[in-house]
Design an enzyme around this catalytic site. Structure first.
Site, short mmCIF file in Angstrom:
data_model
loop_
_atom_site.label_atom_id
_atom_site.label_comp_id
_atom_site.label_asym_id
_atom_site.label_seq_id
_atom_site.Cartn_x
_atom_site.Cartn_y
_atom_site.Cartn_z
N HIS A 276 0.83 -1.20 0.00
CA HIS A 276 0.00 0.00 0.00
C HIS A 276 0.88 1.26 0.00
CE1 HIS A 276 -3.29 2.71 1.47
NE2 HIS A 276 -2.27 3.29 2.07
N GLU A 277 1.91 1.27 0.84
CA GLU A 277 2.79 2.44 0.90
C GLU A 277 3.55 2.62 -0.41
OE1 GLU A 277 2.46 4.52 3.22
OE2 GLU A 277 1.28 3.23 4.53
N HIS A 280 1.50 4.46 -2.88
CA HIS A 280 1.53 5.93 -2.79
C HIS A 280 2.66 6.50 -3.63
CE1 HIS A 280 -1.64 6.71 -0.01
NE2 HIS A 280 -1.14 5.97 0.95
N GLU A 354 -5.84 7.15 -0.98
CA GLU A 354 -5.84 5.93 -0.17
C GLU A 354 -6.50 4.78 -0.93
OE1 GLU A 354 -4.16 5.41 2.53
OE2 GLU A 354 -3.52 7.50 2.41
N ASP A 358 -4.64 1.35 -1.99
CA ASP A 358 -5.24 0.04 -1.67
C ASP A 358 -5.36 -0.79 -2.95
OD1 ASP A 358 -5.49 0.55 1.00
OD2 ASP A 358 -7.63 1.06 0.95
#
Ligand SMILES: [Zn+2]
Length: 410
Positions: A276-277, A280, A354, A358
């Site tokens: 997930h990070e 980003h 977000e 995801d």
């Protein structure tokens, strides 16, 4: 605008802000009393769910208390012209227009921080401690304060000093020059936050050999992300709440996992959170949010340049002559309706990011462990599972858990 209009506007804005926040918090408090939503059943047993609700209520009520206190303090200060009085007092011993604003903001910073200390102690050592979150010792608390002061003096003092200098020497075009300074500073802070600032407060260690490292390693290979940029931070020094974040730009990028997160989650879950990070980063969220904040900074400085030299504003703050620091403080208040709107826009963008991160984790890794990980984190933090939609719209930078899970299921 006349002095009287500005004076009224200042009081109206802080009052409106205060009541808006109170109403939203009230709605959210009521909403938190709802039963566990169907999709999230099993996260908490009944006893723990009740505990999470009491925790939420307690935090919210304490927030109301501190906000009410600050509101009355600020209202009285403006109403009685205390900021002007402070300015007059400073001018009795500091005639220099370069130094007075530094003294002025220095005093305000110390006063507001000292007033804040009891609240902060109560928050950490009473509320957070009661629910088992606080891991901070008194020593860490005091050291944090001291380091915070030193950083504020160095960074805040330097930036404010540059601003004062430019305002005094360049005239109303100062905003353009200061924007360049702030842009350079923002980029610098973004690049070096994890290598210069964070280590003052926490220890960062490269991820150790083991199951987690090899799992992350094979994921990194798949999405070509450099493994050397993954660190574990000793978040357990302050709180048992776990977290993870992405920081930096370009080659300075880093993913930081809290030791408290690593402790409580499976390797699968941690790899999914890591994915997930990385999402980003791959979706360029950091670059865009940095550019967004630099743009806003320019807009804000331009607006400030229109009133930096206005004597009416200083008079409205209780001053006798036009003073940069009085105008700067008044600007902070007058700008707050705009910053509320910009905050909402920023949160809309952040929530969209977000979902994207995801989705990225889902595509490149798997959604099931991410869902499990997020659920576990929510339960560990005693999070509010049923926040009020309007409260979410205003303040949430992350979508509520239920919506994130739903988005991944679809
Ligand atoms: Zn995220």
């Amino acid at each position: 605008m006349t002095e009287q209009t500005i004076f009224t506007l200042l009081l109206v804005i802080i009052t409106f802000d205060f009541f808006l926040e109170r109403i939203l918090s009230y709605l959210n408090r009521k909403s938190a009393k709802k039963p566990i939503p169907k999709e999230l059943e099993g996260i908490y047993d009944n006893e723990k769910y009740t505990k999470s609700q009491t925790y939420q209520a307690e935090v919210s009520k304490f927030g109301m208390f501190t906000a009410t206190f600050s509101f009355f303090f600020l209202f009285l200060a403006i109403y009685n012209g205390w900021f002007g009085l402070l300015d007059q007092w400073i001018r009795t011993f500091s005639p220099l227009s370069l130094v007075s604003p530094l003294i002025f903001f220095g005093i305000l910073f110390i006063v507001s921080d000292v007033i804040n200390i009891p609240f902060s102690i109560y928050q950490n050592f009473i509320i957070e401690a009661k629910y088992g979150f606080n891991k901070m010792t008194v020593k860490t608390f005091i050291l944090d304060k001291i380091k915070g002061y030193i950083l504020t003096i160095i960074i805040g003092g330097f930036l404010l000093g540059v601003l004062i200098y430019l305002v005094n020497t360049i005239g109303s075009d100062f905003w353009y020059y200061f924007w360049v300074v702030m842009t350079a500073f923002t980029l610098f802070a973004n690049l070096f936050y994890t290598s210069l600032i964070l280590p003052l407060f926490n220890k960062l260690t490269p991820i150790e050999d083991g199951e987690l490292k090899s799992s992350i390693q094979s994921y990194c290979k798949k999405v070509s992300f450099p493994l050397k940029n993954i660190f574990i931070i000793d978040g357990s020094k302050r709180s048992s709440k776990g977290n993870a974040f992405f920081s930096g730009l370009g080659r300075k990028k880093k993913v930081v996992l809290f030791d408290t997160l690593v402790e409580k989650h499976t390797v699968e879950e941690l790899t999914a959170i890591f994915a997930h990070e990385v999402g980003h980063y791959k979706k360029k969220h950091i670059v865009f949010s940095t550019l967004f904040s630099i743009g806003l900074m320019g807009f804000m400085l331009f607006l400030f340049s229109r009133m930096a030299y206005n004597a009416e504003v200083s008079w409205a703050m209780g001053g006798q002559i036009s003073e940069l620091h009085l105008n700067l403080l008044a600007f902070g208040i007058l700008y707050s309706p705009i910053s509320t709107i910009l905050g909402i826009i920023g949160n809309i963008i952040s929530r969209k990011n977000e979902y994207e991160a995801d989705a990225y984790a889902q595509e490149t890794f798997d959604s099931a462990p991410l869902v499990e990980g997020l659920k576990k984190m929510s339960a560990d933090h005693l999070s509010n599972l049923t926040p009020h939609p309007v409260y979410v719209f205003f303040y949430y930078s992350h979508p509520p858990l239920r919506k994130r899970i739903k988005a991944m299921e679809n």
